[in-house]
Design a protein around this motif. Structure first.
Motif, PDB file in Angstrom:
ATOM      1  N   GLY A  32       0.818  -1.210   0.000  1.00 27.23           N
ATOM      2  CA  GLY A  32       0.000   0.000   0.000  1.00 27.23           C
ATOM      3  C   GLY A  32       0.847   1.253   0.000  1.00 27.23           C
ATOM      4  N   GLN A  33       1.944   1.225   0.753  1.00 21.94           N
ATOM      5  CA  GLN A  33       2.860   2.361   0.778  1.00 21.94           C
ATOM      6  C   GLN A  33       3.444   2.592  -0.615  1.00 21.94           C
ATOM      7  N   GLN A  34       3.812   1.510  -1.279  1.00 20.46           N
ATOM      8  CA  GLN A  34       4.376   1.625  -2.628  1.00 20.46           C
ATOM      9  C   GLN A  34       3.340   2.160  -3.601  1.00 20.46           C
ATOM     10  N   ALA A  35       2.099   1.698  -3.473  1.00 23.06           N
ATOM     11  CA  ALA A  35       1.031   2.186  -4.352  1.00 23.06           C
ATOM     12  C   ALA A  35       0.815   3.686  -4.151  1.00 23.06           C
ATOM     13  N   LEU A  36       0.859   4.145  -2.906  1.00 27.24           N
ATOM     14  CA  LEU A  36       0.710   5.574  -2.636  1.00 27.24           C
ATOM     15  C   LEU A  36       1.871   6.378  -3.213  1.00 27.24           C
ATOM     16  N   LEU A  37       3.087   5.870  -3.051  1.00 31.38           N
ATOM     17  CA  LEU A  37       4.249   6.565  -3.623  1.00 31.38           C
ATOM     18  C   LEU A  37       4.177   6.610  -5.146  1.00 31.38           C
ATOM     19  N   ASP A  38       3.774   5.506  -5.758  1.00 29.55           N
ATOM     20  CA  ASP A  38       3.636   5.473  -7.210  1.00 29.55           C
ATOM     21  C   ASP A  38       2.606   6.498  -7.679  1.00 29.55           C
ATOM     22  N   THR A  39       1.499   6.578  -6.970  1.00 30.83           N
ATOM     23  CA  THR A  39       0.445   7.538  -7.309  1.00 30.83           C
ATOM     24  C   THR A  39       0.942   8.967  -7.147  1.00 30.83           C
ATOM     25  N   GLN A  40       1.662   9.217  -6.048  1.00 29.54           N
ATOM     26  CA  GLN A  40       2.209  10.553  -5.808  1.00 29.54           C
ATOM     27  C   GLN A  40       3.186  10.946  -6.920  1.00 29.54           C
ATOM     28  N   HIS A  41       4.062  10.022  -7.307  1.00 31.50           N
ATOM     29  CA  HIS A  41       5.041  10.315  -8.361  1.00 31.50           C
ATOM     30  C   HIS A  41       4.350  10.579  -9.700  1.00 31.50           C
ATOM     31  N   LEU A  42       3.335   9.794 -10.018  1.00 31.74           N
ATOM     32  CA  LEU A  42       2.594  10.006 -11.254  1.00 31.74           C
ATOM     33  C   LEU A  42       1.962  11.394 -11.262  1.00 31.74           C
ATOM     34  N   ARG A  43       1.326  11.764 -10.172  1.00 26.95           N
ATOM     35  CA  ARG A  43       0.690  13.087 -10.098  1.00 26.95           C
ATOM     36  C   ARG A  43       1.736  14.199 -10.231  1.00 26.95           C
ATOM     37  N   GLN A  44       2.872  14.031  -9.577  1.00 26.37           N
ATOM     38  CA  GLN A  44       3.922  15.039  -9.670  1.00 26.37           C
ATOM     39  C   GLN A  44       4.435  15.179 -11.098  1.00 26.37           C
ATOM     40  N   ARG A  45       4.642  14.049 -11.788  1.00 19.97           N
ATOM     41  CA  ARG A  45       5.104  14.093 -13.181  1.00 19.97           C
ATOM     42  C   ARG A  45       4.093  14.824 -14.064  1.00 19.97           C
ATOM     43  N   LEU A  46       2.816  14.537 -13.854  1.00 22.58           N
ATOM     44  CA  LEU A  46       1.788  15.186 -14.660  1.00 22.58           C
ATOM     45  C   LEU A  46       1.706  16.681 -14.358  1.00 22.58           C
ATOM     46  N   TRP A  47       1.796  17.057 -13.088  1.00 20.56           N
ATOM     47  CA  TRP A  47       1.784  18.481 -12.731  1.00 20.56           C
ATOM     48  C   TRP A  47       2.968  19.208 -13.371  1.00 20.56           C
ATOM     49  N   LEU A  48       4.125  18.581 -13.379  1.00 24.61           N
ATOM     50  CA  LEU A  48       5.314  19.207 -13.946  1.00 24.61           C
ATOM     51  C   LEU A  48       5.228  19.369 -15.461  1.00 24.61           C
ATOM     52  N   ARG A  49       4.361  18.602 -16.109  1.00 23.06           N
ATOM     53  CA  ARG A  49       4.200  18.701 -17.559  1.00 23.06           C
ATOM     54  C   ARG A  49       3.282  19.848 -17.975  1.00 23.06           C
ATOM     55  N   ILE A  50       2.592  20.446 -17.021  1.00 24.97           N
ATOM     56  CA  ILE A  50       1.691  21.554 -17.337  1.00 24.97           C
ATOM     57  C   ILE A  50       2.529  22.823 -17.494  1.00 24.97           C
ATOM     58  N   PRO A  51       2.503  23.422 -18.665  1.00 24.65           N
ATOM     59  CA  PRO A  51       3.319  24.624 -18.894  1.00 24.65           C
ATOM     60  C   PRO A  51       2.883  25.783 -17.994  1.00 24.65           C
ATOM     61  N   PRO A  52       3.860  26.572 -17.540  1.00 22.01           N
ATOM     62  CA  PRO A  52       3.511  27.759 -16.742  1.00 22.01           C
ATOM     63  C   PRO A  52       2.539  28.651 -17.528  1.00 22.01           C
ATOM     64  N   GLY A  53       1.598  29.233 -16.821  1.00 16.27           N
ATOM     65  CA  GLY A  53       0.629  30.121 -17.450  1.00 16.27           C
ATOM     66  C   GLY A  53      -0.574  29.408 -18.032  1.00 16.27           C
ATOM     67  N   THR A  54      -0.606  28.074 -17.932  1.00 20.05           N
ATOM     68  CA  THR A  54      -1.735  27.322 -18.466  1.00 20.05           C
ATOM     69  C   THR A  54      -3.023  27.654 -17.707  1.00 20.05           C
ATOM     70  N   PHE A  55      -2.920  27.742 -16.410  1.00 17.44           N
ATOM     71  CA  PHE A  55      -4.095  28.040 -15.599  1.00 17.44           C
ATOM     72  C   PHE A  55      -4.261  29.542 -15.438  1.00 17.44           C
ATOM     73  N   GLN A  56      -5.493  29.962 -15.390  1.00 17.28           N
ATOM     74  CA  GLN A  56      -5.794  31.381 -15.233  1.00 17.28           C
ATOM     75  C   GLN A  56      -5.957  31.771 -13.775  1.00 17.28           C
ATOM     76  N   ILE A  57      -5.961  30.803 -12.899  1.00 12.31           N
ATOM     77  CA  ILE A  57      -6.095  31.099 -11.481  1.00 12.31           C
ATOM     78  C   ILE A  57      -4.757  30.867 -10.787  1.00 12.31           C
ATOM     79  N   GLU A  58      -4.547  31.554  -9.700  1.00 14.71           N
ATOM     80  CA  GLU A  58      -3.319  31.391  -8.914  1.00 14.71           C
ATOM     81  C   GLU A  58      -3.520  30.288  -7.892  1.00 14.71           C
ATOM     82  N   TRP A  59      -2.544  29.413  -7.786  1.00 12.90           N
ATOM     83  CA  TRP A  59      -2.590  28.333  -6.809  1.00 12.90           C
ATOM     84  C   TRP A  59      -1.867  28.795  -5.543  1.00 12.90           C
ATOM     85  N   SER A  60      -2.527  28.618  -4.445  1.00  7.85           N
ATOM     86  CA  SER A  60      -1.873  28.922  -3.171  1.00  7.85           C
ATOM     87  C   SER A  60      -2.134  27.773  -2.212  1.00  7.85           C
ATOM     88  N   TRP A  61      -1.102  27.345  -1.570  1.00 10.49           N
ATOM     89  CA  TRP A  61      -1.232  26.239  -0.612  1.00 10.49           C
ATOM     90  C   TRP A  61      -1.125  26.803   0.735  1.00 10.49           C
TER      91      TRP A  61
END
Length: 113
Positions: free
Chosen positions: A84-113
């Motif tokens: 389960g830990q490995q599945a969570l890490l795999d999911t996290q890495h996939l999401r991170q890779r996909l987020w990094l593929r989004i070019p800057p300026g693609t979204f019109q809203i500002e993200w704040s955490w």
């Protein structure tokens, strides 16, 4: 890989079990998930997901001691397995890779955490 895919709700359940650090049983998972997500969750949905995740090998379960408060019933306590830990890490890495593929300026809203 077959059997390692996590649906959104399954991912949330695994993350919640991990966050509860040894205190993860049905009602505690439900309450924490509702508090963190802001959405209503039924106890049957939690139990169904936990049983499915246990069947996939992503969760392990053990029964706690009997409790007078619970009419002599025992709580089924969950922990995230290594798989389960490995599945969570795999999911996290996939999401991170996909987020990094989004070019800057693609979204019109500002993200704040």
């Amino acid at each position: 890989m077959k059997g390692t895919h996590l649906g959104e709700f399954e991912e949330l359940i695994l993350l919640t079990v991990a966050a509860l650090q040894g205190q993860a049983y049905g009602l505690a998972i439900k309450k924490e998930l509702e508090e963190q997500s802001g959405r209503k969750v039924t106890i049957s949905a939690v139990h169904t997901a936990c049983n499915r995740l246990e069947g996939k090998g992503f969760l392990t379960a053990a029964f706690g001691d009997k409790s007078e408060k619970r009419g002599g019933k025992r709580k089924k306590m969950y922990t995230v397995s290594l798989k389960g830990q490995q599945a969570l890490l795999d999911t996290q890495h996939l999401r991170q890779r996909l987020w990094l593929r989004i070019p800057p300026g693609t979204f019109q809203i500002e993200w704040s955490w």
